[in-house]
Design an enzyme around this catalytic site. Sequence first.
Site, short mmCIF file in Angstrom:
data_model
loop_
_atom_site.label_atom_id
_atom_site.label_comp_id
_atom_site.label_asym_id
_atom_site.label_seq_id
_atom_site.Cartn_x
_atom_site.Cartn_y
_atom_site.Cartn_z
N ARG A 1 46.94 35.76 39.57
CA ARG A 1 46.82 34.93 38.38
C ARG A 1 46.74 35.76 37.10
O ARG A 1 46.23 36.87 37.10
CB ARG A 1 45.56 34.07 38.48
CG ARG A 1 45.47 33.04 37.39
CD ARG A 1 44.21 32.24 37.50
NE ARG A 1 43.14 32.95 36.83
CZ ARG A 1 41.90 32.50 36.77
NH1 ARG A 1 41.56 31.38 37.37
NH2 ARG A 1 40.98 33.18 36.14
N CYS B 1 45.58 34.90 32.95
CA CYS B 1 45.02 33.90 32.03
C CYS B 1 45.11 34.45 30.62
O CYS B 1 44.71 35.59 30.36
CB CYS B 1 43.56 33.60 32.39
SG CYS B 1 42.82 32.36 31.29
#
Length: 129
Positions: free
Chosen positions: A106, A108
């Site tokens: 991931r 962000c």
Amino acid sequence: MSDTDPIETDDAPNTDNPYSQGVRAGDTLYVSGYGPVDPETGAVVDGDIDAQTDRVLDNIAAVVDEAGGDGLADVVKVTVYLTDLEDYERVNEAYGARFGADPPARVCVEVSRLPEDVRVELDATAYLG
């Protein structure tokens, strides 16, 4: 040009904008970015950042399912876009509850603004092999 298939489902938001909900290229599915929009009404869902993150994940799962995958279980990479990093921990809690012990890779990032002035958007890559 490579062999790709656009993916479309009524279970995720559709717009008149020029993009596919997802594109399958072999065993890889690229899911477009989604905000917390209800596919039935086309409206941003009411609720806090937790509820909005859940709706976004539901939208992504619907596209993966339509491509023949197993919802979030097949997601291998996610990008999270937040308009306020103060929401980071709460998004992590909602996100973690959906992905469990083996979450995907991931990224962000905080952005200045998202379409419809939503607070969160995610895109994803899934492996359907």
